[in-house]
Design an enzyme around this catalytic site. Structure first.
Site, PDB file in Angstrom:
ATOM      1  CG  ASP A 123    -110.683 -86.532  48.327  1.00 61.77           C
ATOM      2  OD1 ASP A 123    -111.169 -87.386  47.560  1.00 61.77           O
ATOM      3  OD2 ASP A 123    -109.456 -86.288  48.386  1.00 61.77           O
TER       4      ASP A 123
ATOM      5  CB  ILE B 259    -108.121 -90.002  49.487  1.00 59.96           C
ATOM      6  CG1 ILE B 259    -108.772 -90.131  50.879  1.00 59.96           C
ATOM      7  CG2 ILE B 259    -107.171 -88.803  49.425  1.00 59.96           C
ATOM      8  CD1 ILE B 259    -109.490 -88.900  51.402  1.00 59.96           C
ATOM      9  CG  HIS B 260    -110.088 -88.255  43.449  1.00 58.41           C
ATOM     10  ND1 HIS B 260    -111.301 -88.437  44.050  1.00 58.41           N
ATOM     11  CD2 HIS B 260    -110.290 -87.337  42.475  1.00 58.41           C
ATOM     12  CE1 HIS B 260    -112.208 -87.661  43.469  1.00 58.41           C
ATOM     13  NE2 HIS B 260    -111.620 -86.985  42.503  1.00 58.41           N
ATOM     14  NE  ARG B 261    -111.518 -82.798  44.281  1.00 56.75           N
ATOM     15  CZ  ARG B 261    -112.575 -83.429  43.720  1.00 56.75           C
ATOM     16  NH1 ARG B 261    -113.491 -83.997  44.436  1.00 56.75           N
ATOM     17  NH2 ARG B 261    -112.686 -83.464  42.413  1.00 56.75           N
TER      18      ARG B 261
END
Ligand code: UD1
Ligand code: UDP
Length: 354
Positions: free
Chosen positions: A276, A203-205
């Site tokens: 994501d 998850i990095h957005r």
């Protein structure tokens, strides 16, 4: 031919690994420019080492900062290099701040722009990447699209000239380095994982990673899964994840970002991937691993259409439900090419040299 290639962030190191090789094997001169947007060892150096990416000729060292400061520093640095090197083409990849900076610098100097992974659209301008893509595509002379869908997206925006469907260079990289990974990576043993009996999440957005409420909801939803979940945490979200993880049941195993070889095995042998990331959705499809995308939409629509990728949106309960019971996908097709995108791109660059 003389080419200036712009890289700066993790996904671009992966894409450059195969393009740099193809350009150099064909005898062309490549000047590699790293803007330095990603700089931690496991966000940058490890990719150069494992994938044999040549040492950059220029490192701009722009580092972290706001979009304007990263883009502006890259723009100023790239302009100076283009003035000095006078290449036949600039190559830019994907949709990061390095991409748009490279395209803008080259356009004003009348240097031909080749955009690799052109035509992708989420139709969500809250994503900084969507803005970078739209601007880069408008400025580009050669637009290398992975799929017919990407070509149609461009055509709808009135961009019809210079568009070539070549497949996806990430397929080239995945095929090449998954074989290497099977020989050299020991990540499953190191993490004591059994094939298909764990999940991988990333998850990095900003829309997920930059808000406590949203990130905690995702972590709690993932914690309901009955298998171990491995989470290589992007530095963007490290502090927030560490702060919030104590509010979950401790089932998620947080690790540092891993190199590409380890990542290939984690993706291939994961029961399901929760992500994501743009690239990881596509890699999940290529490895035939079901994917749950924690976003409201995707650029990689073929993966959803074929039943391998489910768009979770805000319905986070679906994460544990579908992790245990993912519906049988309807089909799998080589939508993203056969692993020869890099060679095709080099030929088209040669043919279009004036
Ligand atoms: C960038 C790209 C995104 C891509 C992602 C891939 C843009 C607009 N975004 O987002 O499209 O999906 O890379 O990984 O270009 N940081 C470190 N060390 C590093 C790199 C980053 O600590 O080596 C931290 C910094 O606190 C930084 C934050 O991560 O502020 C975000 O990094 P940044 O490069 O601005 O954006 P990404 O989220 O990585
Ligand atoms: N990747 C990796 N290690 C990690 C996370 C990602 O090697 O810990 C690889 C991933 O397999 C993909 C690339 O980095 O090839 C880019 O993924 P990322 O999610 O950073 O960027 P995006 O594709 O969303 O722009």
């Amino acid at each position: 031919m003389k080419i200036v290639t712009i890289i700066g962030a993790r996904p671009q190191f992966v894409k450059a690994s195969v393009i740099s090789k193809a350009l150099r094997v064909a005898g062309h001169t490549e000047i590699l420019v790293n803007t330095g947007q990603h700089y931690d060892d496991n966000m940058a150096r490890i990719f150069f080492e494992e994938m044999g990416i040549p040492k950059p000729d220029y490192d701009l060292g722009v580092g972290s900062g706001s979009h304007a400061s990263q883009t502006a520093s890259s723009l100023v640095g790239i302009e100076k290099i283009l003035l000095k090197e006078k290449p036949d083409y600039i190559i830019v990849f994907g949709d990061t701040n390095a991409t748009v900076a490279g395209a803008l610098a080259a356009a004003k100097l009348h240097i031909k722009i080749a955009h690799i992974e052109a035509g992708l659209r989420s139709y969500n301008r809250d994503m900084p990447e969507e803005i970078n893509r739209v601007v880069t595509d408008v400025l580009s002379d050669l637009l290398f699209v992975p799929t017919q869908v990407a070509q149609d997206n461009l055509n709808r925006e009135g961009i019809t000239g210079g568009v070539h469907i070549v497949g996806d260079v990430m397929v080239d990289a995945l095929i090449t380095y998954t074989k290497v990974a099977e020989q050299n990576s020991h990540i499953l043993d190191e993490l004591k994982l059994e094939k298909e009996k764990f999940l991988l999440m990333t998850i990095h957005r900003p829309s997920n990673a930059d808000h406590d409420d949203r990130l905690l909801s995702i972590l709690k939803a993932v914690s309901k899964i009955d298998l171990p979940v491995i989470f290589p945490v992007h530095p963007r979200s490290r502090a927030r994840v560490e702060k919030l993880i104590s509010q979950t049941n401790g089932k998620i195993r947080i690790i540092d970002p891993v190199g590409y070889l380890d990542m290939m095995l984690l993706e291939k042998y994961s029961h399901t991937i929760i992500t994501d990331s743009g690239g990881i959705q596509k890699e999940a499809y290529l490895h035939k691993t079901p994917c749950l995308t924690v976003r409201g939409e995707t650029e990689w629509v073929e993966t959803v259409r074929d039943g391998w990728n489910y768009i979770v949106g805000n319905d986070l309960e679906k994460i544990s439900i579908l992790s245990h019971d993912f519906p049988e996908p309807s089909e799998w097709k080589p939508h993203y090419g056969d692993g020869n995108a890099s060679q095709k791109i080099v030929h088209i660059l040669e043919e279009n040299l004036t």
